[in-house]
Design a protein around this motif. Structure first.
Motif, PDB file in Angstrom:
ATOM      1  N   GLY A 363       0.764  -1.232   0.000  1.00 23.20           N
ATOM      2  CA  GLY A 363       0.000   0.000   0.000  1.00 23.20           C
ATOM      3  C   GLY A 363       0.794   1.280   0.000  1.00 23.20           C
ATOM      4  N   VAL A 364       2.080   1.231  -0.346  1.00 26.09           N
ATOM      5  CA  VAL A 364       2.887   2.451  -0.312  1.00 26.09           C
ATOM      6  C   VAL A 364       3.185   3.025  -1.695  1.00 26.09           C
ATOM      7  N   LEU A 365       3.029   2.230  -2.759  1.00 20.53           N
ATOM      8  CA  LEU A 365       3.456   2.684  -4.081  1.00 20.53           C
ATOM      9  C   LEU A 365       2.658   3.891  -4.555  1.00 20.53           C
ATOM     10  N   PHE A 366       1.350   3.855  -4.397  1.00 17.07           N
ATOM     11  CA  PHE A 366       0.501   4.962  -4.838  1.00 17.07           C
ATOM     12  C   PHE A 366      -0.274   5.586  -3.679  1.00 17.07           C
ATOM     13  N   GLY A 367       0.259   5.452  -2.483  1.00 17.60           N
ATOM     14  CA  GLY A 367      -0.294   6.140  -1.341  1.00 17.60           C
ATOM     15  C   GLY A 367      -1.735   5.788  -1.027  1.00 17.60           C
ATOM     16  N   LEU A 368      -2.539   6.819  -0.749  1.00 18.60           N
ATOM     17  CA  LEU A 368      -3.917   6.627  -0.310  1.00 18.60           C
ATOM     18  C   LEU A 368      -4.749   5.852  -1.327  1.00 18.60           C
ATOM     19  N   VAL A 369      -4.574   6.144  -2.621  1.00 18.36           N
ATOM     20  CA  VAL A 369      -5.316   5.434  -3.658  1.00 18.36           C
ATOM     21  C   VAL A 369      -5.001   3.939  -3.597  1.00 18.36           C
ATOM     22  N   ASN A 370      -3.730   3.627  -3.430  1.00 17.54           N
ATOM     23  CA  ASN A 370      -3.272   2.247  -3.309  1.00 17.54           C
ATOM     24  C   ASN A 370      -3.926   1.566  -2.105  1.00 17.54           C
ATOM     25  N   GLN A 371      -3.963   2.259  -0.992  1.00 19.20           N
ATOM     26  CA  GLN A 371      -4.514   1.698   0.239  1.00 19.20           C
ATOM     27  C   GLN A 371      -6.017   1.462   0.133  1.00 19.20           C
ATOM     28  N   ILE A 372      -6.722   2.382  -0.513  1.00 19.95           N
ATOM     29  CA  ILE A 372      -8.165   2.208  -0.710  1.00 19.95           C
ATOM     30  C   ILE A 372      -8.438   1.004  -1.607  1.00 19.95           C
ATOM     31  N   ALA A 373      -7.633   0.861  -2.670  1.00 22.77           N
ATOM     32  CA  ALA A 373      -7.802  -0.274  -3.577  1.00 22.77           C
ATOM     33  C   ALA A 373      -7.584  -1.591  -2.849  1.00 22.77           C
ATOM     34  N   LEU A 374      -6.582  -1.648  -1.971  1.00 22.40           N
ATOM     35  CA  LEU A 374      -6.319  -2.865  -1.208  1.00 22.40           C
ATOM     36  C   LEU A 374      -7.469  -3.172  -0.252  1.00 22.40           C
ATOM     37  N   MET A 375      -8.025  -2.148   0.355  1.00 27.60           N
ATOM     38  CA  MET A 375      -9.151  -2.349   1.267  1.00 27.60           C
ATOM     39  C   MET A 375     -10.370  -2.892   0.513  1.00 27.60           C
ATOM     40  N   LEU A 376     -10.581  -2.382  -0.701  1.00 19.71           N
ATOM     41  CA  LEU A 376     -11.698  -2.873  -1.509  1.00 19.71           C
ATOM     42  C   LEU A 376     -11.482  -4.331  -1.920  1.00 19.71           C
ATOM     43  N   LEU A 377     -10.246  -4.665  -2.276  1.00 11.02           N
ATOM     44  CA  LEU A 377      -9.935  -6.055  -2.618  1.00 11.02           C
ATOM     45  C   LEU A 377     -10.162  -6.979  -1.422  1.00 11.02           C
ATOM     46  N   ALA A 378      -9.726  -6.533  -0.245  1.00 10.14           N
ATOM     47  CA  ALA A 378      -9.905  -7.340   0.962  1.00 10.14           C
ATOM     48  C   ALA A 378     -11.388  -7.537   1.257  1.00 10.14           C
ATOM     49  N   LEU A 379     -12.166  -6.474   1.129  1.00 11.21           N
ATOM     50  CA  LEU A 379     -13.603  -6.581   1.351  1.00 11.21           C
ATOM     51  C   LEU A 379     -14.248  -7.525   0.333  1.00 11.21           C
ATOM     52  N   SER A 380     -13.788  -7.448  -0.911  1.00 12.27           N
ATOM     53  CA  SER A 380     -14.314  -8.336  -1.950  1.00 12.27           C
ATOM     54  C   SER A 380     -14.063  -9.792  -1.599  1.00 12.27           C
ATOM     55  N   LEU A 381     -12.869 -10.084  -1.133  1.00 13.70           N
ATOM     56  CA  LEU A 381     -12.539 -11.463  -0.783  1.00 13.70           C
ATOM     57  C   LEU A 381     -13.379 -11.947   0.396  1.00 13.70           C
ATOM     58  N   ILE A 382     -13.570 -11.086   1.381  1.00 15.76           N
ATOM     59  CA  ILE A 382     -14.397 -11.450   2.535  1.00 15.76           C
ATOM     60  C   ILE A 382     -15.828 -11.769   2.095  1.00 15.76           C
ATOM     61  N   VAL A 383     -16.393 -10.890   1.251  1.00 12.93           N
ATOM     62  CA  VAL A 383     -17.762 -11.090   0.771  1.00 12.93           C
ATOM     63  C   VAL A 383     -17.860 -12.362  -0.058  1.00 12.93           C
ATOM     64  N   LEU A 384     -16.876 -12.621  -0.899  1.00 10.28           N
ATOM     65  CA  LEU A 384     -16.891 -13.826  -1.731  1.00 10.28           C
ATOM     66  C   LEU A 384     -16.850 -15.097  -0.889  1.00 10.28           C
ATOM     67  N   ILE A 385     -16.065 -15.065   0.168  1.00 10.42           N
ATOM     68  CA  ILE A 385     -15.989 -16.235   1.049  1.00 10.42           C
ATOM     69  C   ILE A 385     -17.337 -16.477   1.722  1.00 10.42           C
ATOM     70  N   VAL A 386     -17.945 -15.413   2.218  1.00  2.26           N
ATOM     71  CA  VAL A 386     -19.259 -15.551   2.857  1.00  2.26           C
ATOM     72  C   VAL A 386     -20.283 -16.070   1.852  1.00  2.26           C
ATOM     73  N   TRP A 387     -20.285 -15.515   0.650  1.00  4.15           N
ATOM     74  CA  TRP A 387     -21.206 -15.991  -0.389  1.00  4.15           C
ATOM     75  C   TRP A 387     -20.922 -17.442  -0.759  1.00  4.15           C
ATOM     76  N   GLY A 388     -19.642 -17.823  -0.785  1.00  8.25           N
ATOM     77  CA  GLY A 388     -19.283 -19.195  -1.114  1.00  8.25           C
ATOM     78  C   GLY A 388     -19.859 -20.184  -0.120  1.00  8.25           C
ATOM     79  N   TYR A 389     -19.692 -19.893   1.164  1.00  8.48           N
ATOM     80  CA  TYR A 389     -20.263 -20.779   2.178  1.00  8.48           C
ATOM     81  C   TYR A 389     -21.795 -20.745   2.132  1.00  8.48           C
ATOM     82  N   ARG A 390     -22.353 -19.598   1.799  1.00 10.03           N
ATOM     83  CA  ARG A 390     -23.814 -19.506   1.693  1.00 10.03           C
ATOM     84  C   ARG A 390     -24.326 -20.400   0.549  1.00 10.03           C
TER      85      ARG A 390
END
Length: 465
Positions: A363-390
């Motif tokens: 999350g350091v290469l592009f600063g805040l934009v980079n960090q927001i993108a990583l947070m969105l990716l992490a949230l996507s993975l969490i949601v996908l896992i929950v949907w998968g078990y569902r």
């Protein structure tokens, strides 16, 4: 991508389910079964990695708020010599030895003086003393870790993400997650795009079909990010990372480093870094910094004092954000002459890609934009896992999870496809050992369970007779 089976066994065998029967029909059941077991068994590790990764991405901004007093100062008229700032830090904190100095990189930023060997500070960490560059007033001292200068809050989250605070053994969890993420994402892509377009839509659907549509749509958009996180996460993992380093070295793509040997003995020129002094050695910090500036090493930089009487100062740029600044210079402490220079522009291609990949991952290469993108990716993975078990739950009956995908899928794959596939898996498993070992364990357990089920099936007719 999909963390649980994206179709039922019945859907997998429907003649109109695959988009290209000649290409996907033989492989689909095998991918579906692998996808199911990998998703069910590895998803908990991925869930922890995603949740802690989300926290780490947000820790950069939280750190600026929590430690604002130590990190920032009112802008003054002129900055004092770096040697005077270090002397003030040593007067306030005479313990340990000066291991590095980071002069104030911006008008409102403090100077960091890092001390190693301080009692009560982890051996892998340093005590960072924050000094006002305009007044030489010490504004505080905090434990620091890593090349990005992580302070206690981010350090705690970083170690939680990396090893769950369990040490080297704990790193196996994150390496296992990174080893499987790309394979689960890739399998999900194959399963999604091998379905007919009409079966992928979300609008107008309900139940498991709707969950599958949402799951697949989000997974497709996030797949590239998952491949990236997996690849970059493996580059500094314990086992796969070591193999990658060996491969880069064999290809002549290792990261170069500046030579810290000065080629002479400088006894009598002041205390070296290991003597517990102020870090001044020979010509001193100010002239060393001036020599580095003359070589074009602009802020932010880090000055590392000589390790012993025959070593040179090393001044290196520490900017990981874009554009990357990673030039380094060695400076003779007795003369102030530059003895060696390494430019980032001269790095081998793989060394540059590794540097950029790790910095983008953290999350350091592009600063805040980079960090927001990583947070969105992490949230996507969490949601996908929950949907998968569902989806797994929705495929069951009543209040039970659905049954596993039937065995024997590999028997449907033609030999001319199966043999090369096994060879590729073996090679990948060798270079990514946690993937290979866990996959082999899945197969062994599955074979044992299959044999047990087969014997029970043979016993029942005999008992009935």
């Amino acid at each position: 991508m999909s963390i649980a089976p994206s179709t039922t066994p019945e859907e997998a065998t429907q003649p109109d389910a695959p988009a290209s029967p000649s290409r996907w029909a033989p492989l689909r059941p095998l991918i579906l079964r692998l996808h199911f077991y990998a998703g069910v068994l590895v998803a908990p590790f991925l869930l922890v990695a995603a949740a802690t990764g989300f926290l780490y991405a947000g820790a950069f901004q939280a750190e600026k708020l929590v430690y604002a007093h130590e990190l920032t100062v009112p802008v003054g008229d002129a900055k004092l010599p770096i040697s005077q700032q270090v002397a003030a830090a040593r007067e306030a904190h005479p313990e340990g030895t000066v291991s590095a100095v980071r002069p104030s990189p911006e008008a409102d930023a403090t100077t960091r003086v890092m001390l190693s060997g301080v009692k009560g500070v982890d051996a892998d960490h340093t005590l960072a003393v924050f000094v006002d560059p305009y007044t030489a007033k010490v504004r505080g001292a905090l434990e620091q870790y890593g090349s990005t200068g992580a302070l206690p809050l981010r350090t705690w989250i970083d170690e939680f993400h990396r090893d769950l605070h369990l040490g080297e053994n704990g790193r196996l969890y994150s390496e296992l997650a990174a080893s499987w993420l790309w394979l689960i994402a890739g399998g999900g892509l194959v399963l999604w795009f091998s379905r007919r377009r009409a079966l992928r839509k979300v609008r107008g659907t309900s139940g498991r079909r709707r969950t599958l549509g949402l799951h697949g749509t989000v997974g497709v958009w996030a797949a590239i990010g998952f491949f990236f996180l997996s690849a970059t996460g493996l580059t500094w993992s314990a086992y796969a990372g070591a193999n990658i380093d060996q491969l880069r070295t064999a290809l002549g793509q290792a990261t170069p480093s500046v030579s810290a040997s000065s080629g002479g003995d400088h006894e009598g020129h002041g205390g070296a870094a290991g003597t517990g002094g102020s870090g001044e050695h020979g010509v001193g910090l100010d002239k060393v910094l001036a020599a580095a500036r003359a070589e074009g090493l602009g802020d932010p930089v880090e000055i590392v004092p000589p390790a012993d009487s025959s070593s040179a100062y090393v001044v290196r740029q520490v900017q990981r954000s874009w554009p990357t600044k990673q030039d380094a210079a060695a400076i003779d402490p007795s003369t102030g002459a530059v003895t060696d220079v390494v430019r980032f522009e001269d790095y081998p291609v793989l060394a540059k890609l590794t540097r950029w990949g790790i910095d983008l991952h953290t999350g350091v290469l592009f600063g805040l934009v980079n960090q927001i993108a990583l947070m969105l990716l992490a949230l996507s993975l969490i949601v996908l896992i929950v949907w998968g078990y569902r989806m797994w739950w929705q495929r069951g009956r009543g209040s039970a999870f659905g049954r596993p995908i039937p065995r024997g899928a590999w028997q449907q794959v033609p030999p001319q496809v199966l043999v090369p596939l096994v060879a590729v898996v073996a090679v990948v498993g060798y270079f990514v050992p946690l993937l290979g070992i866990s996959l082999a364990a899945f197969v062994v357990v599955d074979v044992i369970l299959g044999e047990v089920a087969h014997r029970r099936g043979r016993q029942k007719p005999a008992e009935a007779s």
